[in-house]
Design a protein around this motif. Structure first.
Motif, PDB file in Angstrom:
ATOM      1  N   VAL A  47       0.884  -1.284  -0.024  1.00 64.73           N
ATOM      2  CA  VAL A  47       0.308  -0.018  -0.131  1.00 64.73           C
ATOM      3  C   VAL A  47       0.754   1.403  -0.001  1.00 64.73           C
ATOM      4  O   VAL A  47       0.709   2.018  -0.797  1.00 64.73           O
ATOM      5  CB  VAL A  47      -1.031   0.027   1.172  1.00 64.73           C
ATOM      6  CG1 VAL A  47      -1.605   1.400   1.411  1.00 64.73           C
ATOM      7  CG2 VAL A  47      -1.982  -1.079   0.923  1.00 64.73           C
ATOM      8  N   ALA A  48       2.017   1.144   1.015  1.00 66.58           N
ATOM      9  CA  ALA A  48       2.753   2.463   0.780  1.00 66.58           C
ATOM     10  C   ALA A  48       3.726   2.675  -0.529  1.00 66.58           C
ATOM     11  O   ALA A  48       3.673   3.880  -0.907  1.00 66.58           O
ATOM     12  CB  ALA A  48       3.841   2.183   2.141  1.00 66.58           C
ATOM     13  N   ILE A  49       4.026   1.583  -1.062  1.00 62.52           N
ATOM     14  CA  ILE A  49       4.652   1.870  -2.220  1.00 62.52           C
ATOM     15  C   ILE A  49       3.904   2.311  -3.354  1.00 62.52           C
ATOM     16  O   ILE A  49       4.116   3.013  -4.043  1.00 62.52           O
ATOM     17  CB  ILE A  49       5.096   0.300  -2.743  1.00 62.52           C
ATOM     18  CG1 ILE A  49       6.328   0.025  -1.827  1.00 62.52           C
ATOM     19  CG2 ILE A  49       5.749   0.242  -4.153  1.00 62.52           C
ATOM     20  CD1 ILE A  49       7.040  -1.437  -1.950  1.00 62.52           C
ATOM     21  N   ARG A  50       2.439   1.523  -3.299  1.00 59.60           N
ATOM     22  CA  ARG A  50       1.636   2.242  -4.429  1.00 59.60           C
ATOM     23  C   ARG A  50       1.164   3.724  -4.172  1.00 59.60           C
ATOM     24  O   ARG A  50       1.168   4.492  -5.011  1.00 59.60           O
ATOM     25  CB  ARG A  50       0.488   1.377  -4.487  1.00 59.60           C
ATOM     26  CG  ARG A  50       0.612   0.082  -5.138  1.00 59.60           C
ATOM     27  CD  ARG A  50      -0.573  -0.939  -4.958  1.00 59.60           C
ATOM     28  NE  ARG A  50      -0.408  -2.210  -5.459  1.00 59.60           N
ATOM     29  CZ  ARG A  50      -0.783  -2.848  -6.569  1.00 59.60           C
ATOM     30  NH1 ARG A  50      -1.902  -2.199  -7.052  1.00 59.60           N
ATOM     31  NH2 ARG A  50      -0.529  -3.958  -6.989  1.00 59.60           N
ATOM     32  N   GLU A  51       0.991   4.046  -2.928  1.00 59.24           N
ATOM     33  CA  GLU A  51       0.895   5.331  -2.746  1.00 59.24           C
ATOM     34  C   GLU A  51       2.000   6.284  -3.018  1.00 59.24           C
ATOM     35  O   GLU A  51       1.846   7.460  -3.624  1.00 59.24           O
ATOM     36  CB  GLU A  51       0.410   5.559  -1.172  1.00 59.24           C
ATOM     37  CG  GLU A  51      -1.047   5.095  -0.914  1.00 59.24           C
ATOM     38  CD  GLU A  51      -2.174   5.688  -1.677  1.00 59.24           C
ATOM     39  OE1 GLU A  51      -1.879   7.024  -1.935  1.00 59.24           O
ATOM     40  OE2 GLU A  51      -2.944   4.912  -2.023  1.00 59.24           O
ATOM     41  N   LEU A  52       3.117   5.888  -2.859  1.00 59.27           N
ATOM     42  CA  LEU A  52       4.376   6.880  -3.194  1.00 59.27           C
ATOM     43  C   LEU A  52       4.249   6.946  -4.607  1.00 59.27           C
ATOM     44  O   LEU A  52       4.598   8.032  -5.229  1.00 59.27           O
ATOM     45  CB  LEU A  52       5.801   5.969  -2.668  1.00 59.27           C
ATOM     46  CG  LEU A  52       6.857   6.753  -2.863  1.00 59.27           C
ATOM     47  CD1 LEU A  52       7.071   7.853  -2.330  1.00 59.27           C
ATOM     48  CD2 LEU A  52       8.208   5.867  -2.807  1.00 59.27           C
ATOM     49  N   LEU A  53       4.181   5.692  -5.353  1.00 59.07           N
ATOM     50  CA  LEU A  53       4.310   5.739  -6.848  1.00 59.07           C
ATOM     51  C   LEU A  53       3.326   6.633  -7.402  1.00 59.07           C
ATOM     52  O   LEU A  53       3.327   7.593  -8.445  1.00 59.07           O
ATOM     53  CB  LEU A  53       4.297   4.384  -7.444  1.00 59.07           C
ATOM     54  CG  LEU A  53       5.220   3.487  -7.428  1.00 59.07           C
ATOM     55  CD1 LEU A  53       4.859   2.084  -7.670  1.00 59.07           C
ATOM     56  CD2 LEU A  53       6.554   3.877  -8.037  1.00 59.07           C
ATOM     57  N   LYS A  54       2.039   6.567  -6.632  1.00 61.46           N
ATOM     58  CA  LYS A  54       0.978   7.810  -7.207  1.00 61.46           C
ATOM     59  C   LYS A  54       1.174   8.934  -7.103  1.00 61.46           C
ATOM     60  O   LYS A  54       1.033   9.753  -7.988  1.00 61.46           O
ATOM     61  CB  LYS A  54      -0.308   7.474  -6.387  1.00 61.46           C
ATOM     62  CG  LYS A  54      -1.294   6.134  -7.025  1.00 61.46           C
ATOM     63  CD  LYS A  54      -2.364   6.078  -6.196  1.00 61.46           C
ATOM     64  CE  LYS A  54      -3.056   4.786  -6.067  1.00 61.46           C
ATOM     65  NZ  LYS A  54      -4.264   4.762  -5.268  1.00 61.46           N
ATOM     66  N   THR A  55       1.959   9.448  -5.928  1.00 54.11           N
ATOM     67  CA  THR A  55       2.423  10.857  -5.857  1.00 54.11           C
ATOM     68  C   THR A  55       3.433  11.168  -6.454  1.00 54.11           C
ATOM     69  O   THR A  55       3.601  12.317  -6.868  1.00 54.11           O
ATOM     70  CB  THR A  55       2.346  10.878  -4.273  1.00 54.11           C
ATOM     71  OG1 THR A  55       3.533  10.166  -3.678  1.00 54.11           O
ATOM     72  CG2 THR A  55       1.218  10.785  -3.619  1.00 54.11           C
ATOM     73  N   LYS A  56       4.389  10.410  -6.746  1.00 56.64           N
ATOM     74  CA  LYS A  56       5.969  10.814  -7.413  1.00 56.64           C
ATOM     75  C   LYS A  56       5.857  10.546  -8.891  1.00 56.64           C
ATOM     76  O   LYS A  56       6.459  11.163  -9.535  1.00 56.64           O
ATOM     77  CB  LYS A  56       6.933   9.855  -6.813  1.00 56.64           C
ATOM     78  CG  LYS A  56       6.948  10.152  -5.285  1.00 56.64           C
ATOM     79  CD  LYS A  56       7.562  11.548  -5.105  1.00 56.64           C
ATOM     80  CE  LYS A  56       7.615  11.834  -3.389  1.00 56.64           C
ATOM     81  NZ  LYS A  56       7.622  13.135  -3.008  1.00 56.64           N
ATOM     82  N   CYS A  57       4.875   9.867  -9.306  1.00 55.44           N
ATOM     83  CA  CYS A  57       5.033   9.411 -10.824  1.00 55.44           C
ATOM     84  C   CYS A  57       3.721  10.117 -11.573  1.00 55.44           C
ATOM     85  O   CYS A  57       2.867   9.103 -11.988  1.00 55.44           O
ATOM     86  CB  CYS A  57       4.869   8.172 -10.845  1.00 55.44           C
ATOM     87  SG  CYS A  57       6.380   7.150 -10.341  1.00 55.44           S
TER      88      CYS A  57
END
Length: 91
Positions: A59-69
Motif C-alpha cells: 500500500v505504501a509503495i503504491r501510494e508513493l508511486l501515485k504521488t511521485k509518478c
C-alpha cells in the motif's frame, strides 16, 4: 484505538505465501471478490505478521508511486519497451 493487531499473538510465518501474495495483488488491483477481500483484510491480516507487513508495504509503495509518478513516460521509452516485449514474445 489502534488498528495494529496484537503482534505477539500473530503467526511469524505464513504457510500460504504464494496464495496470499496473489490475493494481496488482486485486492490492491481492485480485482478481488468481496469474500476474498473481507477474509484477507479482516481475518488473515489479524493473525499473520508476514502478510500484515506485506500488505502495508505494498500500500505504501503504491501510494508513493501515485504521488511521485505524475508525469507520463517519454513516448520513445514506451515504444522501446513495447518493441522489446514483442521481440521476447516472438521467441
Amino acid at each position: 484505538m489502534s488498528n495494529v493487531p496484537d503482534q505477539k499473538r500473530m503467526k511469524q510465518d505464513c504457510e500460504n505465501k504464494r496464495e496470499c501474495l496473489e490475493i494481496l495483488q488482486l485486492i490492491l488491483d481492485g480485482e478481488a471478490s468481496t469474500e476474498q477481500k473481507n477474509h484477507f483484510l479482516k481475518e488473515h491480516l489479524e493473525e499473520c505478521m508476514p502478510c500484515y507487513k506485506n500488505y502495508h508495504l505494498e500500500v505504501a509503495i503504491r501510494e508513493l508511486l501515485k504521488t511521485k509518478c505524475t508525469n507520463h513516460a517519454p513516448q520513445d521509452l514506451v515504444d522501446d519497451i513495447r518493441k522489446k516485449i514483442i521481440q521476447n514474445l516472438a521467441r
